[in-house]
Design a protein around this motif. Structure first.
Motif, PDB file in Angstrom:
ATOM      1  N   MET A 173       0.677   0.549   4.051  1.00  0.00           N
ATOM      2  CA  MET A 173       0.078   1.875   3.921  1.00  0.00           C
ATOM      3  C   MET A 173       0.681   2.623   2.738  1.00  0.00           C
ATOM      4  O   MET A 173       1.891   2.814   2.669  1.00  0.00           O
ATOM      5  CB  MET A 173       0.366   2.653   5.203  1.00  0.00           C
ATOM      6  N   LEU A 174      -0.165   3.023   1.797  1.00  0.00           N
ATOM      7  CA  LEU A 174       0.309   3.625   0.549  1.00  0.00           C
ATOM      8  C   LEU A 174       0.250   5.156   0.675  1.00  0.00           C
ATOM      9  O   LEU A 174      -0.827   5.728   0.835  1.00  0.00           O
ATOM     10  CB  LEU A 174      -0.610   3.145  -0.590  1.00  0.00           C
ATOM     11  N   VAL A 175       1.425   5.800   0.605  1.00  0.00           N
ATOM     12  CA  VAL A 175       1.475   7.258   0.804  1.00  0.00           C
ATOM     13  C   VAL A 175       2.044   7.935  -0.434  1.00  0.00           C
ATOM     14  O   VAL A 175       3.048   7.488  -1.008  1.00  0.00           O
ATOM     15  CB  VAL A 175       2.341   7.617   2.038  1.00  0.00           C
ATOM     16  N   LEU A 176       1.388   9.031  -0.853  1.00  0.00           N
ATOM     17  CA  LEU A 176       1.893   9.839  -1.968  1.00  0.00           C
ATOM     18  C   LEU A 176       2.448  11.139  -1.411  1.00  0.00           C
ATOM     19  O   LEU A 176       1.793  11.813  -0.600  1.00  0.00           O
ATOM     20  CB  LEU A 176       0.761  10.113  -2.970  1.00  0.00           C
ATOM     21  N   GLY A 177       3.679  11.493  -1.801  1.00  0.00           N
ATOM     22  CA  GLY A 177       4.313  12.716  -1.311  1.00  0.00           C
ATOM     23  C   GLY A 177       4.574  13.689  -2.445  1.00  0.00           C
ATOM     24  O   GLY A 177       4.940  13.282  -3.548  1.00  0.00           O
ATOM     25  N   ILE A 178       4.388  14.971  -2.138  1.00  0.00           N
ATOM     26  CA  ILE A 178       4.595  16.013  -3.152  1.00  0.00           C
ATOM     27  C   ILE A 178       5.663  16.991  -2.669  1.00  0.00           C
ATOM     28  O   ILE A 178       5.539  17.579  -1.585  1.00  0.00           O
ATOM     29  CB  ILE A 178       3.287  16.776  -3.436  1.00  0.00           C
ATOM     30  N   ASP A 199       4.643   0.287   4.794  1.00  0.00           N
ATOM     31  CA  ASP A 199       4.778  -0.872   5.685  1.00  0.00           C
ATOM     32  C   ASP A 199       5.973  -1.734   5.310  1.00  0.00           C
ATOM     33  O   ASP A 199       6.643  -2.299   6.175  1.00  0.00           O
ATOM     34  CB  ASP A 199       3.496  -1.718   5.660  1.00  0.00           C
ATOM     35  N   THR A 200       6.244  -1.786   3.998  1.00  0.00           N
ATOM     36  CA  THR A 200       7.378  -2.615   3.553  1.00  0.00           C
ATOM     37  C   THR A 200       8.579  -1.748   3.145  1.00  0.00           C
ATOM     38  O   THR A 200       9.584  -2.264   2.653  1.00  0.00           O
ATOM     39  CB  THR A 200       6.962  -3.483   2.352  1.00  0.00           C
ATOM     40  N   LYS A 201       8.449  -0.427   3.310  1.00  0.00           N
ATOM     41  CA  LYS A 201       9.497   0.542   2.949  1.00  0.00           C
ATOM     42  C   LYS A 201       9.878   0.426   1.477  1.00  0.00           C
ATOM     43  O   LYS A 201      11.055   0.566   1.114  1.00  0.00           O
ATOM     44  CB  LYS A 201      10.738   0.348   3.823  1.00  0.00           C
ATOM     45  N   GLU A 202       8.900   0.173   0.627  1.00  0.00           N
ATOM     46  CA  GLU A 202       9.176   0.031  -0.808  1.00  0.00           C
ATOM     47  C   GLU A 202       8.862   1.335  -1.530  1.00  0.00           C
ATOM     48  O   GLU A 202       7.699   1.787  -1.513  1.00  0.00           O
ATOM     49  CB  GLU A 202       8.248  -1.030  -1.389  1.00  0.00           C
ATOM     50  N   TRP A 209       7.535   9.559   2.781  1.00  0.00           N
ATOM     51  CA  TRP A 209       8.047   8.837   3.950  1.00  0.00           C
ATOM     52  C   TRP A 209       7.902   9.684   5.221  1.00  0.00           C
ATOM     53  O   TRP A 209       7.511   9.198   6.273  1.00  0.00           O
ATOM     54  CB  TRP A 209       9.503   8.429   3.702  1.00  0.00           C
ATOM     55  N   GLN A 210       8.188  10.984   5.119  1.00  0.00           N
ATOM     56  CA  GLN A 210       8.065  11.867   6.282  1.00  0.00           C
ATOM     57  C   GLN A 210       6.599  11.995   6.716  1.00  0.00           C
ATOM     58  O   GLN A 210       6.293  12.066   7.903  1.00  0.00           O
ATOM     59  CB  GLN A 210       8.657  13.251   5.972  1.00  0.00           C
ATOM     60  N   GLY A 211       5.694  12.021   5.719  1.00  0.00           N
ATOM     61  CA  GLY A 211       4.262  12.086   6.035  1.00  0.00           C
ATOM     62  C   GLY A 211       3.854  10.879   6.853  1.00  0.00           C
ATOM     63  O   GLY A 211       3.133  10.990   7.859  1.00  0.00           O
ATOM     64  N   TYR A 212       4.338   9.731   6.439  1.00  0.00           N
ATOM     65  CA  TYR A 212       4.044   8.475   7.158  1.00  0.00           C
ATOM     66  C   TYR A 212       4.555   8.546   8.594  1.00  0.00           C
ATOM     67  O   TYR A 212       3.837   8.236   9.549  1.00  0.00           O
ATOM     68  CB  TYR A 212       4.688   7.326   6.390  1.00  0.00           C
ATOM     69  N   ILE A 213       5.808   8.992   8.752  1.00  0.00           N
ATOM     70  CA  ILE A 213       6.404   9.072  10.100  1.00  0.00           C
ATOM     71  C   ILE A 213       5.605  10.023  10.994  1.00  0.00           C
ATOM     72  O   ILE A 213       5.253   9.694  12.123  1.00  0.00           O
ATOM     73  CB  ILE A 213       7.876   9.549  10.012  1.00  0.00           C
ATOM     74  N   ASP A 214       5.302  11.217  10.455  1.00  0.00           N
ATOM     75  CA  ASP A 214       4.609  12.228  11.263  1.00  0.00           C
ATOM     76  C   ASP A 214       3.203  11.776  11.633  1.00  0.00           C
ATOM     77  O   ASP A 214       2.739  11.992  12.756  1.00  0.00           O
ATOM     78  CB  ASP A 214       4.529  13.562  10.504  1.00  0.00           C
ATOM     79  N   ARG A 215       2.548  11.177  10.661  1.00  0.00           N
ATOM     80  CA  ARG A 215       1.167  10.756  10.897  1.00  0.00           C
ATOM     81  C   ARG A 215       1.119   9.618  11.926  1.00  0.00           C
ATOM     82  O   ARG A 215       0.233   9.555  12.761  1.00  0.00           O
ATOM     83  CB  ARG A 215       0.542  10.338   9.566  1.00  0.00           C
ATOM     84  N   LYS A 216       2.115   8.747  11.808  1.00  0.00           N
ATOM     85  CA  LYS A 216       2.174   7.607  12.732  1.00  0.00           C
ATOM     86  C   LYS A 216       2.405   8.114  14.156  1.00  0.00           C
ATOM     87  O   LYS A 216       1.831   7.616  15.115  1.00  0.00           O
ATOM     88  CB  LYS A 216       3.313   6.673  12.318  1.00  0.00           C
TER      89      LYS A 216
END
Ligand code: AMP
Ligand code: MG
Length: 325
Positions: free
Chosen positions: A1-6, A21-24, A297-304
């Protein structure tokens, strides 16, 4: 999952892109407002307005190098607060515009949680005690017995970074003051007594600033004052950290925020951790200070957390920033 954070809570406009997904961490660029006289809020806003596009273009160019575009993103995340309204709204506008143009889901996240979670991700720690030390923030945080972040201690007035910056300003040093103070402190071992204030689990740092200024005007050497400032303020913080560790019995410790780059603070932390049999770990400063990657990364956690299967989410942009800007 590709996430862009601002990120745009204060002096930094940053964009990060993570393959979650790969924490890259694939991309992490920022532009920083620097003003020796402190933050003029109108100028801060102008800075964000005139700099966000260059970082956005860099992000687009990066995506091209991996044969992707903004439309290939799965989520846009932005700093919702706490922070300064003048800069927060530029990040929010940028995120909302991307979301509408490319029909992407959007989420607003908590900046402080983002600092903590990127620290956890990069150190591999599961349940650490955190010292969050930035310009404005000085907090000792960890998860409580319900799995929620709890502030165990904090400053009752100014943040430690601001203390360093204000003394640096009085001493005619450039902004940011922290790195210059650290360098000058290395030249001294002459400790000059300074106010040492702990109130239960909270600390008070504001009194140090006028005291240092007075000593400077009385002709004390700047390197002695830098050394004494570090020894005093870091000892104050580490005393509360040690109490919090003793109370919670946490077995891991991380420092996050811009002041984490200070080697003397790290040395004290390692000493306390050794005595308490706590594991200490650090991670690259690029991710410890304000940055876009931690917001992604936080967006990913919250959304998940919000939806167990994020892949099923419809790309319906939403925004909820009223309470913070
Ligand atoms: P942040 O708000 O997290 O980006 O952190 C910025 C703050 O960190 C500023 O107040 C800096 O003066 C402070 N800072 C940066 N490097 C150091 C250092 N080596 N020692 C002490 N403070 C520092
Ligand atoms: Mg911060």
């Amino acid at each position: 999952m590709l996430v862009l954070g601002i990120e745009s809570t204060a002096h930094t406009f940053g964009i990060g892109i993570i393959e979650c997904d790969t924490k890259e961490i694939l991309f992490n660029e920022k532009s920083q407002y620097k003003e020796a006289q402190g933050m003029d809020l109108r100028k801060l806003q102008e800075f964000h307005v005139s700099n966000f596009d260059s970082i956005l273009i860099k992000a687009k160019e990066f995506l091209k190098t991996i044969n992707k575009d903004f439309s290939d993103l799965d989520l846009i995340s932005f700093s919702r607060g706490p922070g300064i309204g003048n800069s927060l709204k530029i990040g929010a506008l940028c995120a909302k515009t991307l979301s509408i143009k490319y029909n992407l889901p959007i989420i607003g996240v908590n900046h402080i949680k983002a600092h903590l979670e990127i620290g956890k991700m990069l150190t591999g720690f599961k349940d650490p005690m955190f010292l969050y030390v930035s310009g404005v923030n000085t907090q000792i945080i960890a998860k409580d017995e319900f799995g929620k972040y709890k502030i165990y201690g904090e400053t009752e007035d100014i943040g430690i970074g601001n203390l360093f910056d204000s003394f640096a300003r009085d001493a005619g040093l450039d902004f940011p003051g922290g790195p210059k103070i650290e360098k000058l402190a290395l030249k001294s071992k002459n400790y000059i007594e300074l106010p040492y204030t702990i109130k239960g689990m909270n600390v008070s740092l504001a009194g140090l600033s006028p005291n240092l200024k007075q000593k400077l005007n009385n002709g004390e050497k700047i390197e002695d004052l830098c050394y004494s400032l570090q020894e005093t303020s870091f000892a104050i913080l580490m005393e509360v950290v040690e109490r919090a560790i003793a109370y919670t019995k946490k077995k891991e410790f991380i420092i996050v925020g811009g002041v984490a780059s200070n080697k003397r603070l790290e040395q004290m932390a390692k000493e306390i951790c050794k005595i308490r049999h706590v594991e200490y770990n650090s991670f690259p400063m690029e991710y410890a200070m304000d940055n876009g990657a931690m917001i992604a990364w936080q967006g990913y956690i919250d959304r998940k957390k919000a939806k167990n299967n994020i892949k099923d989410l419809k790309p319906t942009p939403y925004i909820n920033i009223e309470s913070n800007i």
